[in-house]
Write a protein that holds these residues in place. Structure first.
Motif, PDB file in Angstrom:
ATOM      1  N   ILE A   9     -42.979  40.663 -67.723  1.00 16.44           N
ATOM      2  CA  ILE A   9     -43.135  42.236 -68.493  1.00 16.44           C
ATOM      3  C   ILE A   9     -44.101  43.007 -67.723  1.00 16.44           C
ATOM      4  N   THR A  10     -44.536  42.598 -66.447  1.00 17.99           N
ATOM      5  CA  THR A  10     -45.384  43.247 -65.600  1.00 17.99           C
ATOM      6  C   THR A  10     -44.527  44.464 -65.126  1.00 17.99           C
ATOM      7  N   ASN A  11     -45.376  45.651 -64.983  1.00 23.94           N
ATOM      8  CA  ASN A  11     -44.732  46.745 -64.704  1.00 23.94           C
ATOM      9  C   ASN A  11     -44.870  47.037 -63.338  1.00 23.94           C
ATOM     10  N   ASN A  12     -43.729  46.693 -62.547  1.00 22.98           N
ATOM     11  CA  ASN A  12     -43.746  46.783 -60.877  1.00 22.98           C
ATOM     12  C   ASN A  12     -43.436  48.115 -60.516  1.00 22.98           C
ATOM     13  N   ASP A  13     -43.216  49.270 -61.542  1.00 23.70           N
ATOM     14  CA  ASP A  13     -42.901  50.460 -60.825  1.00 23.70           C
ATOM     15  C   ASP A  13     -44.307  51.054 -60.102  1.00 23.70           C
ATOM     16  N   PRO A  14     -44.143  51.483 -58.991  1.00 26.17           N
ATOM     17  CA  PRO A  14     -45.198  52.059 -58.274  1.00 26.17           C
ATOM     18  C   PRO A  14     -45.725  53.562 -58.854  1.00 26.17           C
ATOM     19  N   LYS A  15     -45.143  54.237 -59.781  1.00 23.62           N
ATOM     20  CA  LYS A  15     -45.425  55.381 -60.212  1.00 23.62           C
ATOM     21  C   LYS A  15     -45.885  55.011 -61.500  1.00 23.62           C
ATOM     22  N   ASN A  16     -45.793  53.794 -62.134  1.00 23.31           N
ATOM     23  CA  ASN A  16     -46.414  53.254 -63.400  1.00 23.31           C
ATOM     24  C   ASN A  16     -45.884  54.019 -64.464  1.00 23.31           C
ATOM     25  N   THR A  17     -44.492  54.332 -64.717  1.00 22.99           N
ATOM     26  CA  THR A  17     -44.035  55.044 -65.496  1.00 22.99           C
ATOM     27  C   THR A  17     -43.566  54.281 -66.739  1.00 22.99           C
ATOM     28  N   TYR A  18     -43.222  53.078 -66.557  1.00 28.08           N
ATOM     29  CA  TYR A  18     -42.554  51.980 -67.574  1.00 28.08           C
ATOM     30  C   TYR A  18     -43.785  51.176 -67.956  1.00 28.08           C
ATOM     31  N   ILE A  19     -44.267  51.533 -69.340  1.00 30.40           N
ATOM     32  CA  ILE A  19     -45.491  50.722 -70.012  1.00 30.40           C
ATOM     33  C   ILE A  19     -44.786  49.964 -70.993  1.00 30.40           C
ATOM     34  N   PRO A  20     -45.122  48.644 -70.956  1.00 26.11           N
ATOM     35  CA  PRO A  20     -44.584  47.680 -72.108  1.00 26.11           C
ATOM     36  C   PRO A  20     -45.310  47.806 -73.339  1.00 26.11           C
ATOM     37  N   LEU A  21     -44.674  48.151 -74.166  1.00 23.80           N
ATOM     38  CA  LEU A  21     -45.182  48.259 -75.586  1.00 23.80           C
ATOM     39  C   LEU A  21     -45.086  46.999 -76.746  1.00 23.80           C
ATOM     40  N   HIS A  22     -44.030  46.559 -76.802  1.00 23.15           N
ATOM     41  CA  HIS A  22     -44.156  45.270 -77.665  1.00 23.15           C
ATOM     42  C   HIS A  22     -42.872  44.561 -77.358  1.00 23.15           C
ATOM     43  N   ILE A  23     -43.069  43.137 -77.815  1.00 20.06           N
ATOM     44  CA  ILE A  23     -41.787  42.328 -77.588  1.00 20.06           C
ATOM     45  C   ILE A  23     -41.153  42.270 -78.802  1.00 20.06           C
ATOM     46  N   SER A  24     -39.426  41.982 -78.994  1.00 15.27           N
ATOM     47  CA  SER A  24     -39.162  41.568 -80.427  1.00 15.27           C
ATOM     48  C   SER A  24     -38.000  40.732 -80.107  1.00 15.27           C
ATOM     49  N   THR A  25     -37.555  40.029 -81.076  1.00 19.86           N
ATOM     50  CA  THR A  25     -36.378  39.275 -81.082  1.00 19.86           C
ATOM     51  C   THR A  25     -35.143  40.145 -81.517  1.00 19.86           C
ATOM     52  N   GLU A  26     -34.206  40.155 -80.729  1.00 20.17           N
ATOM     53  CA  GLU A  26     -32.738  40.937 -80.983  1.00 20.17           C
ATOM     54  C   GLU A  26     -31.527  40.068 -81.259  1.00 20.17           C
ATOM     55  N   ASN A  27     -30.649  40.494 -81.894  1.00 21.74           N
ATOM     56  CA  ASN A  27     -29.211  39.691 -82.082  1.00 21.74           C
ATOM     57  C   ASN A  27     -29.757  38.232 -82.618  1.00 21.74           C
ATOM     58  N   LEU A  28     -30.554  38.131 -83.601  1.00 20.91           N
ATOM     59  CA  LEU A  28     -31.158  36.850 -84.179  1.00 20.91           C
ATOM     60  C   LEU A  28     -29.961  36.227 -84.913  1.00 20.91           C
ATOM     61  N   THR A  29     -29.574  34.862 -84.782  1.00 19.29           N
ATOM     62  CA  THR A  29     -29.020  34.124 -86.040  1.00 19.29           C
ATOM     63  C   THR A  29     -29.405  32.823 -85.849  1.00 19.29           C
ATOM     64  N   ILE A  30     -29.381  32.192 -87.273  1.00 22.91           N
ATOM     65  CA  ILE A  30     -29.990  30.829 -87.510  1.00 22.91           C
ATOM     66  C   ILE A  30     -29.330  30.062 -88.265  1.00 22.91           C
ATOM     67  N   LYS A  31     -28.761  28.960 -87.949  1.00 22.82           N
ATOM     68  CA  LYS A  31     -27.584  28.249 -88.617  1.00 22.82           C
ATOM     69  C   LYS A  31     -28.045  26.923 -88.719  1.00 22.82           C
TER      70      LYS A  31
END
Length: 145
Positions: A123-145
């Motif tokens: 999740i670290t922002n390695n962009d030298p201009k610091n433009t990508y700021i991590p906001l939140h994590i989420s689960t996507e495409n979730l299926t439980i069987k």
């Protein structure tokens, strides 16, 4: 009088559904700023608890996920772990979709060897201009069987 009772019951059911659905939605995302080095529950679906924590190695930050099966039967879970940034999302598509089988009443935990899987993500922002700021994590495409 009878119509008012029916209307009151329908209104109560609708209100209950709205409160429930907003609670489910709000628990499916976790702000990156609230990640700590301890496991924190951020989602629970069909007896599966999703917990997350931050791990730092050198100058890089990672999010690790723990999946806990609280049911008395084996389950198979598929999903992608997404990190949402202010300018986009990493993991929002199905490219990192993985399936895990978790025995009853047990759990699996991510570690840094699971890098770029639904159990761990950089999740670290390695962009030298610091433009990508991590906001939140989420689960996507979730299926439980």
């Amino acid at each position: 009088m009878k119509k008012m009772r029916v209307l009151a019951k329908v209104s109560l059911i609708a209100l209950t559904f709205l409160v429930w659905s907003s609670t489910v939605f709000s628990q499916s995302k976790m702000p990156v700023g609230s990640l700590t080095t301890e496991w924190n529950l951020f989602q629970e679906v069909k007896g599966v608890k999703f917990s997350a924590k931050k791990e730092i190695q050198a100058k890089d930050e990672y999010v690790l996920v723990k999946l806990e099966n609280t049911t008395n039967k084996e389950i198979t879970i598929s999903y992608t772990l997404a990190v949402n940034y202010n300018l986009g999302c990493n993991g929002c598509n199905k490219e990192n979709l993985k399936s895990y089988t978790i025995p009853a009443m047990s759990s699996i935990e991510g570690n840094l060897s699971h890098f770029a899987s639904p159990l761990a993500m950089h999740i670290t922002n390695n962009d030298p201009k610091n433009t990508y700021i991590p906001l939140h994590i989420s689960t996507e495409n979730l299926t439980i069987k």
